[in-house]
Structures are given as C-alpha cells and as structure tokens.
Design a protein around this motif. Structure first.
Motif, PDB file in Angstrom:
ATOM      1  N   GLU A 250      45.910  39.951  41.161  1.00 50.89           N
ATOM      2  CA  GLU A 250      44.029  39.533  40.887  1.00 50.89           C
ATOM      3  C   GLU A 250      42.963  40.541  41.694  1.00 50.89           C
ATOM      4  N   VAL A 251      43.390  41.365  42.637  1.00 49.25           N
ATOM      5  CA  VAL A 251      42.403  41.987  42.898  1.00 49.25           C
ATOM      6  C   VAL A 251      42.133  43.436  42.623  1.00 49.25           C
ATOM      7  N   GLN A 252      43.316  43.963  41.817  1.00 49.90           N
ATOM      8  CA  GLN A 252      42.807  45.250  41.357  1.00 49.90           C
ATOM      9  C   GLN A 252      43.689  45.460  39.731  1.00 49.90           C
ATOM     10  N   PRO A 253      42.792  44.401  38.532  1.00 52.35           N
ATOM     11  CA  PRO A 253      43.548  44.189  37.410  1.00 52.35           C
ATOM     12  C   PRO A 253      43.412  45.543  36.376  1.00 52.35           C
ATOM     13  N   MET A 254      42.398  46.845  36.986  1.00 49.19           N
ATOM     14  CA  MET A 254      42.749  48.066  35.927  1.00 49.19           C
ATOM     15  C   MET A 254      44.151  48.656  37.011  1.00 49.19           C
ATOM     16  N   LYS A 255      44.868  48.487  38.043  1.00 49.73           N
ATOM     17  CA  LYS A 255      46.046  49.140  38.538  1.00 49.73           C
ATOM     18  C   LYS A 255      47.033  48.742  37.409  1.00 49.73           C
TER      19      LYS A 255
END
Length: 482
Positions: A250-255
């Motif tokens: 949710e907060v870091q979709p790229m990770k």
C-alpha cells in the motif's frame, strides 16, 4: 567508485554486521529471564544452570552489539550529513528516547543482574532480567519508529526555507502504520533467533558425548525449549510478515513489484515465482516455477487483487517527482530499486525462515517422549538453525532497505542527496577500510569468546546465596558472577 557508493557500502556493512547481534540479544534476554523464573517456581537446578550458562553467552553478545551499534550514529554525521540535517528534527525525539530511556533501562538493570546474585532477593533479581528484556523491546520500538518514518514519512511538514522536514505530530511517528506491523514482525524474528541459539548450542553440546547423564538431560531440555520457541516464533513471523507485506504494498508498491520482478501491471491473479531463470534484471524470463495468484494475495489479501508493475510505477514516479524542479531533494531518473537484490533477498528471507521453523519441528519430533538422536550429524543440524535464522533476518533487512531505493526517505529525499558533500572519496574509503577491519577483529573476538564458553558447557549447580537468610553478610564485597 564515488563517495555515494562508498558511503552506502560502509553503512550496509556496518548495519548488517550490527544486526547480527540485535535479534540474539532481544530473544536471548527473554529466554534467560524465563529460565530464571522457571527455576524460582519449580526449584529445578537445571533451569538455574541454563540461566547462568546462556546468561554468560548473552553478556558476550550484548557487549559486542553495543560496541558495533555506537558506530551507526556516528555515520550519520560522517557520511550522511545532508540526510541528518533533513531528518534531524524528526529523528531527534525517538533516537533520544531510545538512548535515555531504553538503553539506560537495559544497562542499569543488567548491571544489577550481574552483580546482584547475592544481594537482591531472588524474585527481584529475576525481575531485573525481565526489565532488561523490556528495555531491549523499547529500544527496538523507537529505532523502528525512526526507520518506519523513512519508509512512510508521516507527522511532519517540509519547510522549503530551511530545506528540512519538521516534526508536527510525534504520535503519528510512533504509531505509523508501517511501524505497527514492522515491530511485531521484528520482535517475533528476534524470539525465533533467540530460540534457535538455545536450540543450536544445546543440541551441539548434547551430541558431543563428553558429558554426564545430568548434563545431557540439561542440554536436551534446552534443545526442546529452544526448538519450541523457534517454531512458535516462526509462526508469528509468518503471520506478521503477511500483514506487513500488505501494508508495504500500500505505501511502497514499487518494493513489492521489485520483489517479484513484475514489470507489467497484473490486473488480477499475479503469480509468485519461487525460482526464475532469465536476465539479471528480470526483464527476460527463460524458466520459472510459480505459484498462481500468490503475489496478489501477499500484496492485497485477495487472490484476484491488482498488483502494479514496475513500468507503470516508474512512469507515475517520474511524473510526480522527477519533473518538479521546485523540489531540490527530488532527482529525475529511474525510481526502480536493484531488481536482483530485492528479488533474491525476499526469497532468501522467506525460504530460510521456513527452513529454520521446519528443522525445529523435526527436532521436536525426533526428541519426543524422551527420545534423542545419537548421530553427531544431528549436532551440525542443530547448529545450522541459529545460522539460518540470523541470515534470514539479515536478508530481510537488506530487502527492506534496498527495496526502498533510490529513496533514503520515501518520496521526500533520494539517497544521492543525503550524502555528505564535504567528504572526499579518499576519506570515505579510509573510514570504510578502517571500520571493516575493526569489525573483522570484533568478529574474531566474538566467535572466540562464544566458542570458548560454549565448549566449556554449563557450570555445575551451585545455589546462589539467599540475601534474605539471617546469616547473609550484607557487607561482603560485590562479586562479578561471570
């Protein structure tokens, strides 16, 4: 190499090295406190022997952990002064509380525990180690609060005049959604590591065939307790990790996209690959073993949930950050982390954790009902469990930090803007070589001390003096119990 590369390499080496001791310290403090409490309640000499034996190993690990941890704070001013200036107003509060409250709590009551065997009432003495453990939990909480703010910055405003993030809501920092899932996940991993340490040492000592029957019964008890803690904590790690993965998406979709090497957005039912063979950056796949829809579940909690791909996220980030010249801390370019590192550390974290829990369950099974394997190869199996759990924790942290790149503070400041502008390549190289060499020496000291005292085994049972006894000499000098 540039200063940025050397600074990142140094911080990575020293941080991963320091974190080798942290989970053992947190987990082992809880187990030592538990052993002493069981001795008080059951009057079983074995529990006192386990308390003193693993208490000695805990002290060695604690001392080396403190020494290696001090360097972490100095690096902020050495190689990362721009980063320190940017986050100082936010980081000051949790790091100060960690030092003034948590570390003082740990060190004060650890000193009382070391010197208080013949001075403190037994229940009070046992309570001291519980307070040491609580101090380690406080320390972990405040440090993780600072790290979680880097992953998901909340409770602040950006002041363009000073170029700093300014704290506006300390409660928001302490109860950051990322923090609320990261803390139980890390603590469960620490308990798992502490249990694995007790399991490994006890199992190896049992199978050396150099001990009396009483000693072998003692080490069998330690092995089974360690295995049970490792298995139960491993289940906790899996549950909390599942929740953390959804918050991370949710907060870091790229990770999450980088963890799978997912370049194109999966509208529904994104698979999770156990093994992929192809190009190093994951753009070309030649062979893979996948579990259908598992990535969707890990990221969204639904087997048909949408997981955004790297290409779509990269376009969004460039549009949002890379084309805004007014934000001096943003830099245009590729907002994708190192795909091979994130892909493999994610799998190594999960795979090694499952392996440690599985071996613990196996050892519980083969030692059931008074049984115990006799082949010395089982000692190697037991010793592998703490190594595997420590590696799993280390890979987890590497994934967490590398998966955030190129951000040092997600969405606010890129790593290249956090490095000290006045540090030269030569200076950075000297500090890297010096600290790496120093840590190598400390590793030799740590391994040598642990090996020495583990080989010696647990001391024979000697009941400590009871300070409440009428004949106790209150004026006797303090004695270092170890």
């Amino acid at each position: 190499m540039e200063v940025l590369d050397l600074a990142r390499l140094q911080f990575g080496i020293t941080t991963v090295y320091h974190f080798l001791f942290v989970p053992i310290t947190i987990g082992l403090s809880a187990l030592v406190a538990t052993f002493e409490t069981l001795w008080l309640r059951r009057k079983d000499p074995a529990y006192l022997r386990l308390t003193k034996f693993f208490g000695k190993l805990f002290l060695i690990n604690f001392a080396i952990g403190v020494v290696t941890g001090i360097v972490q704070e100095f690096q902020f001013g050495m190689n990362w002064s721009d980063y320190s200036r940017f986050v100082g107003d936010v980081f000051g509060a949790p790091l100060a509380i960690e030092g003034l409250l948590a570390f003082f709590l740990e060190s004060t009551f650890l000193g009382l525990w070391i010197f208080g065997w013949d001075r403190l009432p037994r229940a009070v003495h046992a309570a001291c180690m519980w307070l040491v453990h609580i101090g380690t939990l406080f320390s972990a909480y405040f440090i993780l609060a600072a790290n979680s703010w880097m992953q998901n910055p909340v409770g602040h405003t950006y002041n363009p005049e000073t170029g700093r993030a300014e704290l506006t809501d300390f409660a928001a920092v302490l109860f950051n959604p990322v923090q609320l899932v990261a803390f139980p996940h890390v603590v469960a991993a620490c308990y798992m590591t502490g249990g694995a340490f007790v399991l490994g040492v006890s199992g190896w000592l049992y199978l050396r065939n150099r001990h009396s029957d009483d000693d072998r019964a003692l080490y069998r008890k330690g092995l089974r307790i360690g295995a049970a803690v490792t298995l139960l904590a491993g289940i906790g790690v899996a549950i909390t990790g599942d929740v953390q993965g959804k918050v991370m998406t949710e907060v870091q979709p790229m990770k999450m996209a980088a963890a799978e090497g997912l370049y194109e957005t999966a509208e529904e039912c994104a698979p999770f690959s156990i093994l992929t063979i192809g190009s190093l950056d994951g753009t070309e796949e030649r062979f893979s073993i996948t579990i259908p829809c598992l990535l969707s579940y890990l990221g969204t909690g639904s087997f048909d949930g949408q997981v955004e791909g790297i290409n779509d996220l990269r376009e969004r980030y460039v549009a949002e950050y890379g084309q805004d010249p007014g934000q001096t801390y943003y830099s245009p370019g590729d907002f994708t982390p190192n795909i091979p590192v994130t892909y493999w550390t994610f799998r190594l974290m999960i795979g090694l954790g499952l392996l440690a829990a599985g071996v613990s369950a196996l050892l519980l099974w083969v030692t059931r009902g008074g049984r115990m394997p006799r082949r010395r190869g089982w000692g190697v199996v037991a010793l592998s469990v703490p190594v595997v759990t420590v590696l799993a924790s280390s890979f987890g942290w590497i994934f967490t930090e590398m998966g955030r790149q190129p951000w040092v503070v997600y969405g606010l400041m890129t790593t290249e803007h956090g490095v000290s502008p006045s540090v030269s390549v030569t200076e950075a190289a000297i500090s890297l070589i010096t600290l790496t060499g120093l840590y190598a020496v400390l590793a030799i000291v740590e391994i040598g001390l642990l090996a020495k005292f583990i080989r010696a085994g647990a001391d024979p049972f000697v009941e400590p003096p009871d300070p409440t006894h009428p004949d106790h000499d209150d004026d006797a000098p303090l004695v270092f119990a170890y």
